[in-house]
Write an enzyme that holds these catalytic residues in place. Sequence first.
Site, PDB file in Angstrom:
ATOM      1  N   GLU A   1      16.153  16.305  -4.441  1.00 51.91           N
ATOM      2  CA  GLU A   1      15.421  17.065  -5.454  1.00 51.91           C
ATOM      3  C   GLU A   1      13.963  16.614  -5.556  1.00 51.91           C
ATOM      4  O   GLU A   1      13.310  16.803  -6.584  1.00 51.91           O
ATOM      5  CB  GLU A   1      16.120  16.953  -6.808  1.00 51.91           C
ATOM      6  CG  GLU A   1      17.425  17.741  -6.909  1.00 51.91           C
ATOM      7  CD  GLU A   1      17.219  19.252  -6.980  1.00 51.91           C
ATOM      8  OE1 GLU A   1      16.059  19.683  -7.158  1.00 51.91           O
ATOM      9  OE2 GLU A   1      18.214  19.997  -6.866  1.00 51.91           O
TER      10      GLU A   1
ATOM     11  N   GLU B   1       8.652  16.660 -21.001  1.00 52.78           N
ATOM     12  CA  GLU B   1       9.396  16.869 -19.762  1.00 52.78           C
ATOM     13  C   GLU B   1      10.155  15.612 -19.348  1.00 52.78           C
ATOM     14  O   GLU B   1      11.292  15.689 -18.867  1.00 52.78           O
ATOM     15  CB  GLU B   1       8.437  17.301 -18.647  1.00 52.78           C
ATOM     16  CG  GLU B   1       9.164  17.717 -17.388  1.00 52.78           C
ATOM     17  CD  GLU B   1       8.221  18.149 -16.286  1.00 52.78           C
ATOM     18  OE1 GLU B   1       8.718  18.480 -15.200  1.00 52.78           O
ATOM     19  OE2 GLU B   1       6.993  18.136 -16.500  1.00 52.78           O
TER      20      GLU B   1
ATOM     21  N   GLY C   1      10.918  11.354  -5.368  1.00 49.72           N
ATOM     22  CA  GLY C   1      10.333  10.071  -4.996  1.00 49.72           C
ATOM     23  C   GLY C   1       8.948   9.846  -5.572  1.00 49.72           C
ATOM     24  O   GLY C   1       8.667   8.800  -6.179  1.00 49.72           O
ATOM     25  N   ILE C   2       8.048  10.800  -5.386  1.00 51.73           N
ATOM     26  CA  ILE C   2       6.686  10.676  -5.915  1.00 51.73           C
ATOM     27  C   ILE C   2       6.705  10.714  -7.443  1.00 51.73           C
ATOM     28  O   ILE C   2       5.965   9.983  -8.117  1.00 51.73           O
ATOM     29  CB  ILE C   2       5.792  11.792  -5.348  1.00 51.73           C
ATOM     30  CG1 ILE C   2       5.670  11.662  -3.821  1.00 51.73           C
ATOM     31  CG2 ILE C   2       4.415  11.770  -5.998  1.00 51.73           C
ATOM     32  CD1 ILE C   2       4.894  10.465  -3.363  1.00 51.73           C
TER      33      ILE C   2
ATOM     34  N   TYR D   1       5.950  23.416 -21.258  1.00 51.78           N
ATOM     35  CA  TYR D   1       6.888  22.404 -20.770  1.00 51.78           C
ATOM     36  C   TYR D   1       6.234  21.522 -19.721  1.00 51.78           C
ATOM     37  O   TYR D   1       6.239  20.291 -19.825  1.00 51.78           O
ATOM     38  CB  TYR D   1       8.120  23.102 -20.199  1.00 51.78           C
ATOM     39  CG  TYR D   1       9.154  22.179 -19.594  1.00 51.78           C
ATOM     40  CD1 TYR D   1       9.997  21.426 -20.400  1.00 51.78           C
ATOM     41  CD2 TYR D   1       9.302  22.078 -18.215  1.00 51.78           C
ATOM     42  CE1 TYR D   1      10.959  20.593 -19.859  1.00 51.78           C
ATOM     43  CE2 TYR D   1      10.260  21.246 -17.659  1.00 51.78           C
ATOM     44  CZ  TYR D   1      11.087  20.507 -18.481  1.00 51.78           C
ATOM     45  OH  TYR D   1      12.031  19.685 -17.933  1.00 51.78           O
TER      46      TYR D   1
ATOM     47  N   ALA E   1       2.933   4.730  -2.980  1.00 52.49           N
ATOM     48  CA  ALA E   1       3.163   4.092  -4.282  1.00 52.49           C
ATOM     49  C   ALA E   1       2.035   3.130  -4.641  1.00 52.49           C
ATOM     50  O   ALA E   1       1.544   3.120  -5.779  1.00 52.49           O
ATOM     51  CB  ALA E   1       4.501   3.360  -4.279  1.00 52.49           C
TER      52      ALA E   1
ATOM     53  N   GLY F   1       0.841  -1.194   0.000  1.00 49.12           N
ATOM     54  CA  GLY F   1       0.000   0.000   0.000  1.00 49.12           C
ATOM     55  C   GLY F   1       0.874   1.241   0.000  1.00 49.12           C
ATOM     56  O   GLY F   1       1.732   1.411  -0.847  1.00 49.12           O
TER      57      GLY F   1
ATOM     58  N   ALA G   1      -0.096  -5.488   3.724  1.00 47.07           N
ATOM     59  CA  ALA G   1       0.119  -5.995   5.077  1.00 47.07           C
ATOM     60  C   ALA G   1      -0.398  -4.969   6.072  1.00 47.07           C
ATOM     61  O   ALA G   1      -0.092  -3.783   5.955  1.00 47.07           O
ATOM     62  CB  ALA G   1       1.600  -6.272   5.310  1.00 47.07           C
TER      63      ALA G   1
ATOM     64  N   LYS H   1       5.011  24.609  -2.693  1.00 42.18           N
ATOM     65  CA  LYS H   1       6.470  24.618  -2.792  1.00 42.18           C
ATOM     66  C   LYS H   1       6.853  25.289  -4.109  1.00 42.18           C
ATOM     67  O   LYS H   1       6.456  24.835  -5.178  1.00 42.18           O
ATOM     68  CB  LYS H   1       7.005  23.181  -2.750  1.00 42.18           C
ATOM     69  CG  LYS H   1       8.472  23.051  -3.121  1.00 42.18           C
ATOM     70  CD  LYS H   1       8.849  21.599  -3.345  1.00 42.18           C
ATOM     71  CE  LYS H   1      10.247  21.487  -3.936  1.00 42.18           C
ATOM     72  NZ  LYS H   1      10.598  20.089  -4.243  1.00 42.18           N
TER      73      LYS H   1
END
Length: 530
Positions: free
Chosen positions: A357, A461, A360-361, A454, A16, A13, A39, A79
Amino acid sequence: MSGKIDKILIVGGGTAGWMAASYLGKALQGTADITLLQAPDIPTLGVGEATIPNLQTAFFDFLGIPEDEWMRECNASYKVAIKFINWRTAGEGTSEARELDGGPDHFYHSFGLLKYHEQIPLSHYWFDRSYRGKTVEPFDYACYKEPVILDANRSPRRLDGSKVTNYAWHFDAHLVADFLRRFATEKLGVRHVEDRVEHVQRDANGNIESVRTATGRVFDADLFVDCSGFRGLLINKAMEEPFLDMSDHLLNDSAVATQVPHDDDANGVEPFTSAIAMKSGWTWKIPMLGRFGTGYVYSSRFATEDEAVREFCEMWHLDPETQPLNRIRFRVGRNRRAWVGNCVSIGTSSCFVEPLESTGIYFVYAALYQLVKHFPDKSLNPVLTARFNREIETMFDDTRDFIQAHFYFSPRTDTPFWRANKELRLADGMQEKIDMYRAGMAINAPASDDAQLYYGNFEEEFRNFWNNSNYYCVLAGLGLVPDAPSPRLAHMPQATESVDEVFGAVKDRQRNLLETLPSLHEFLRQQHGR
């Protein structure tokens, strides 16, 4: 065997897993049964999450979820940049920038593209002016409108909702995972099962046939998506695909993280992620309403866990005995192949690089985009899997090299960690980019300087993710500049004079935004109804 994919099992879960369930559920339009097996006792990693601007257009817009809706549900903030603090000066870890050449030791890596003047990027004119002694202004403040509004904690949106600059988001990963769980199960019909995988059964061809859980249930599928995190439960353990360690490029392998209360009324909300250089790594600070997430990413070769905890807690004035701390060990690198047989790895089960940077997502929805683009039938055409694997390999290696450049070109040599980074080898492709930069050439210059085009074209991109704007922000911010101005400018006297108007327009825009934008705290209170 041929025929369409009828059943998909997602193992794991977290962010991701639920991003995969939502994206595939939407893309396949109800033509395949999707089950997510999770789990019940596996915690979701992440203490604050930072992202990049295409999250809305490439992911949430695809799902049909408006920005304001998911932001309210996930305690999200904005951000506009990453602020790198103390990456050039020696000293203890501190969130306050030390003095450097009469100014602060910080620089901003803003979103957006460098403007062009007479077909030359503004970065090249800035360095030409700096080289000739015509300006001492730092690159980011000279070429981008954002730094002054970042210093003042201004919002990237006006109170009427209109957008004035490119931005990404800060949010609580737990809340995003929970939001997407509800969306996937209630709107897309994804089945959610809480149970632990105990055994993986492979067929005669080496593909996964089924998984058996701790309660004895058996789940078969045509396609298995591994979102089990660093364990790589399916891709590494069951399919035995090797994980390629990248510690010869990046030294950090551990983190200690927490959440800290924050007085927004007194101090405002910062519209940027902070990346603060430490003795043996760096610390992130991700502001959200009423608190901020923070974590020290460090190398266990140069600091013990106790030493890292002590340095981290001293910086934020926390008591290490009472402060809840999340202690993390991570693997840096990628699977040799992200997709093997009928098993596709997504997220940290596929690849991981430290979040300097905020990629991750992005790695998750970029992989999902490529999976849908190369979606197979039951024959599992090897052309599709090979192409997918090349895309993920290029995506990761390009980012790995860009991250390494931050450490390699930092002038800090005051601790063993910073000195060791100088001894690592740059990848050949990265060395070529640096040679181009030092020769006065643009690196990966986009076809247009229109940021809306872009960021609105994910394919464009993805092919050109780290471009000239990114490299100049970081390298110039670290003090690395070309050996001499671009030779072309010596033959463009009118352009080198008229560019003064372009730099003047940047200053005018900075003043206007500073005078007219609300604080980020004010905007978020209106948006979140607080």
